[in-house]
Motif scaffolding. Sequence first.
Motif, PDB file in Angstrom:
ATOM      1  N   MET A 129     -27.232  20.643 -19.153  1.00 28.16           N
ATOM      2  CA  MET A 129     -26.772  20.938 -20.515  1.00 28.16           C
ATOM      3  C   MET A 129     -25.463  21.734 -20.454  1.00 28.16           C
ATOM      4  O   MET A 129     -25.359  22.688 -19.681  1.00 28.16           O
ATOM      5  CB  MET A 129     -27.811  21.775 -21.274  1.00 28.16           C
ATOM      6  CG  MET A 129     -29.009  20.995 -21.746  1.00 28.16           C
ATOM      7  SD  MET A 129     -28.624  19.844 -23.073  1.00 28.16           S
ATOM      8  CE  MET A 129     -28.209  20.939 -24.400  1.00 28.16           C
ATOM      9  N   VAL A 130     -24.477  21.317 -21.270  1.00 27.81           N
ATOM     10  CA  VAL A 130     -23.207  22.033 -21.348  1.00 27.81           C
ATOM     11  C   VAL A 130     -22.824  22.226 -22.809  1.00 27.81           C
ATOM     12  O   VAL A 130     -23.325  21.530 -23.690  1.00 27.81           O
ATOM     13  CB  VAL A 130     -22.063  21.282 -20.611  1.00 27.81           C
ATOM     14  CG1 VAL A 130     -22.276  21.275 -19.123  1.00 27.81           C
ATOM     15  CG2 VAL A 130     -21.875  19.886 -21.157  1.00 27.81           C
ATOM     16  N   GLY A 135     -11.283  21.458 -27.813  1.00 26.66           N
ATOM     17  CA  GLY A 135     -11.047  20.084 -28.243  1.00 26.66           C
ATOM     18  C   GLY A 135     -11.756  19.758 -29.547  1.00 26.66           C
ATOM     19  O   GLY A 135     -12.320  20.628 -30.207  1.00 26.66           O
ATOM     20  N   PRO A 136     -11.740  18.475 -29.932  1.00 27.39           N
ATOM     21  CA  PRO A 136     -12.312  18.066 -31.218  1.00 27.39           C
ATOM     22  C   PRO A 136     -13.832  18.260 -31.319  1.00 27.39           C
ATOM     23  O   PRO A 136     -14.374  18.333 -32.405  1.00 27.39           O
ATOM     24  CB  PRO A 136     -11.939  16.593 -31.338  1.00 27.39           C
ATOM     25  CG  PRO A 136     -11.579  16.155 -29.972  1.00 27.39           C
ATOM     26  CD  PRO A 136     -11.120  17.363 -29.228  1.00 27.39           C
ATOM     27  N   PHE A 137     -14.511  18.342 -30.186  1.00 28.61           N
ATOM     28  CA  PHE A 137     -15.977  18.510 -30.203  1.00 28.61           C
ATOM     29  C   PHE A 137     -16.387  19.951 -29.917  1.00 28.61           C
ATOM     30  O   PHE A 137     -17.471  20.207 -29.403  1.00 28.61           O
ATOM     31  CB  PHE A 137     -16.624  17.549 -29.194  1.00 28.61           C
ATOM     32  CG  PHE A 137     -16.307  16.114 -29.472  1.00 28.61           C
ATOM     33  CD1 PHE A 137     -16.925  15.444 -30.514  1.00 28.61           C
ATOM     34  CD2 PHE A 137     -15.363  15.441 -28.713  1.00 28.61           C
ATOM     35  CE1 PHE A 137     -16.620  14.127 -30.789  1.00 28.61           C
ATOM     36  CE2 PHE A 137     -15.049  14.121 -28.983  1.00 28.61           C
ATOM     37  CZ  PHE A 137     -15.684  13.462 -30.026  1.00 28.61           C
ATOM     38  N   TYR A 149     -15.097  14.406  -9.721  1.00 28.42           N
ATOM     39  CA  TYR A 149     -14.392  15.568  -9.162  1.00 28.42           C
ATOM     40  C   TYR A 149     -12.943  15.253  -8.809  1.00 28.42           C
ATOM     41  O   TYR A 149     -12.109  16.143  -8.792  1.00 28.42           O
ATOM     42  CB  TYR A 149     -15.134  16.111  -7.942  1.00 28.42           C
ATOM     43  CG  TYR A 149     -16.410  16.828  -8.309  1.00 28.42           C
ATOM     44  CD1 TYR A 149     -16.371  18.050  -8.956  1.00 28.42           C
ATOM     45  CD2 TYR A 149     -17.643  16.273  -8.030  1.00 28.42           C
ATOM     46  CE1 TYR A 149     -17.526  18.715  -9.324  1.00 28.42           C
ATOM     47  CE2 TYR A 149     -18.821  16.934  -8.383  1.00 28.42           C
ATOM     48  CZ  TYR A 149     -18.742  18.148  -9.022  1.00 28.42           C
ATOM     49  OH  TYR A 149     -19.884  18.801  -9.388  1.00 28.42           O
ATOM     50  N   GLU A 150     -12.625  13.972  -8.519  1.00 26.04           N
ATOM     51  CA  GLU A 150     -11.239  13.622  -8.185  1.00 26.04           C
ATOM     52  C   GLU A 150     -10.326  13.847  -9.384  1.00 26.04           C
ATOM     53  O   GLU A 150      -9.213  14.327  -9.252  1.00 26.04           O
ATOM     54  CB  GLU A 150     -11.129  12.156  -7.742  1.00 26.04           C
ATOM     55  CG  GLU A 150     -11.591  11.904  -6.312  1.00 26.04           C
ATOM     56  CD  GLU A 150     -13.097  11.793  -6.194  1.00 26.04           C
ATOM     57  OE1 GLU A 150     -13.709  11.089  -7.025  1.00 26.04           O
ATOM     58  OE2 GLU A 150     -13.663  12.436  -5.296  1.00 26.04           O
ATOM     59  N   LYS A 151     -10.805  13.465 -10.582  1.00 27.97           N
ATOM     60  CA  LYS A 151     -10.000  13.606 -11.799  1.00 27.97           C
ATOM     61  C   LYS A 151     -10.325  14.872 -12.582  1.00 27.97           C
ATOM     62  O   LYS A 151      -9.743  15.111 -13.641  1.00 27.97           O
ATOM     63  CB  LYS A 151     -10.214  12.386 -12.704  1.00 27.97           C
ATOM     64  CG  LYS A 151      -9.686  11.103 -12.104  1.00 27.97           C
ATOM     65  CD  LYS A 151      -9.859   9.958 -13.059  1.00 27.97           C
ATOM     66  CE  LYS A 151      -9.305   8.672 -12.473  1.00 27.97           C
ATOM     67  NZ  LYS A 151      -9.559   7.524 -13.351  1.00 27.97           N
ATOM     68  N   SER A 152     -11.275  15.655 -12.120  1.00 27.12           N
ATOM     69  CA  SER A 152     -11.728  16.877 -12.798  1.00 27.12           C
ATOM     70  C   SER A 152     -12.165  16.587 -14.238  1.00 27.12           C
ATOM     71  O   SER A 152     -11.813  17.293 -15.169  1.00 27.12           O
ATOM     72  CB  SER A 152     -10.632  17.950 -12.807  1.00 27.12           C
ATOM     73  OG  SER A 152     -10.332  18.342 -11.501  1.00 27.12           O
ATOM     74  N   ARG A 153     -12.929  15.515 -14.385  1.00 27.88           N
ATOM     75  CA  ARG A 153     -13.419  15.123 -15.703  1.00 27.88           C
ATOM     76  C   ARG A 153     -14.907  14.836 -15.623  1.00 27.88           C
ATOM     77  O   ARG A 153     -15.434  14.536 -14.562  1.00 27.88           O
ATOM     78  CB  ARG A 153     -12.688  13.879 -16.211  1.00 27.88           C
ATOM     79  CG  ARG A 153     -11.186  14.121 -16.383  1.00 27.88           C
ATOM     80  CD  ARG A 153     -10.464  12.919 -16.903  1.00 27.88           C
ATOM     81  NE  ARG A 153     -10.611  12.692 -18.325  1.00 27.88           N
ATOM     82  CZ  ARG A 153      -9.989  13.364 -19.276  1.00 27.88           C
ATOM     83  NH1 ARG A 153      -9.173  14.342 -18.956  1.00 27.88           N
ATOM     84  NH2 ARG A 153     -10.153  13.071 -20.549  1.00 27.88           N
ATOM     85  N   LEU A 154     -15.566  14.949 -16.774  1.00 28.15           N
ATOM     86  CA  LEU A 154     -16.972  14.573 -16.831  1.00 28.15           C
ATOM     87  C   LEU A 154     -17.288  13.881 -18.140  1.00 28.15           C
ATOM     88  O   LEU A 154     -16.617  14.074 -19.136  1.00 28.15           O
ATOM     89  CB  LEU A 154     -17.904  15.772 -16.615  1.00 28.15           C
ATOM     90  CG  LEU A 154     -17.597  17.131 -17.184  1.00 28.15           C
ATOM     91  CD1 LEU A 154     -18.310  17.336 -18.497  1.00 28.15           C
ATOM     92  CD2 LEU A 154     -18.113  18.146 -16.198  1.00 28.15           C
ATOM     93  N   GLY A 172     -12.370  22.126 -17.844  1.00 26.69           N
ATOM     94  CA  GLY A 172     -12.007  23.332 -18.594  1.00 26.69           C
ATOM     95  C   GLY A 172     -12.438  23.313 -20.042  1.00 26.69           C
ATOM     96  O   GLY A 172     -12.381  24.332 -20.719  1.00 26.69           O
ATOM     97  N   GLN A 173     -12.869  22.155 -20.546  1.00 23.01           N
ATOM     98  CA  GLN A 173     -13.269  22.043 -21.945  1.00 23.01           C
ATOM     99  C   GLN A 173     -14.748  22.328 -22.153  1.00 23.01           C
ATOM    100  O   GLN A 173     -15.214  22.332 -23.291  1.00 23.01           O
ATOM    101  CB  GLN A 173     -12.958  20.641 -22.477  1.00 23.01           C
ATOM    102  CG  GLN A 173     -11.473  20.360 -22.597  1.00 23.01           C
ATOM    103  CD  GLN A 173     -11.223  18.969 -23.124  1.00 23.01           C
ATOM    104  OE1 GLN A 173     -11.498  17.979 -22.458  1.00 23.01           O
ATOM    105  NE2 GLN A 173     -10.704  18.901 -24.344  1.00 23.01           N
TER     106      GLN A 173
END
Length: 177
Positions: A129-130, A135-137, A149-154, A172-173
């Motif tokens: 859970m996060v 951002g918009p959400f 992890y390569e793009k630092s996105r989830l 970071g979001q």
Amino acid sequence: MTKRWYVVHAYSGYEKKVAQALKERIELHGMHDSFGDVLVPTEEVVEMRGGQKRRSERKFFPGYVLVQMELNDDAWHLVKETPRVMGFIGGKADQPAPITDKEADLILQRVDDSADKPKPKTLFEPGEMVRVIDGPFNDFNGVVEEVNYEKSRLQVAVLIFGRSTPVELEFGQVEKS
């Protein structure tokens, strides 16, 4: 004899001071022949602070210093009598055991890799859970579905109007809830 890697147990938080003191003592006693590298295993991590990416160092073996040395009585005493050193890890108290070359190579490889590609400070796992903090959400809660992890996105499944919607966000979001 060849130089092998030994693990020295230091006071936690004083790893860099111990490494510096060891280097100075080696220099002072002229024992360059018995010693090679003195290393505090760290990796570079990236974190978001105040909306900016910041790089910092994280020790991945806190409380330990790696010393490449040829084990003899003089070298053993030099290390043991260094301030804030508790002793060696492995083997017996008077006859420490070196780590294997494979283990040493893995540690050195990890140190080298982190310089090229720093890791994120917080690690996420699918199903966790996060809470979205940017951002918009903003202020939405969600469940992590995928981590890249390569793009630092989830990819996070966020409940919008009662429906689960997949949203791609940067590390970071979000924060762990």
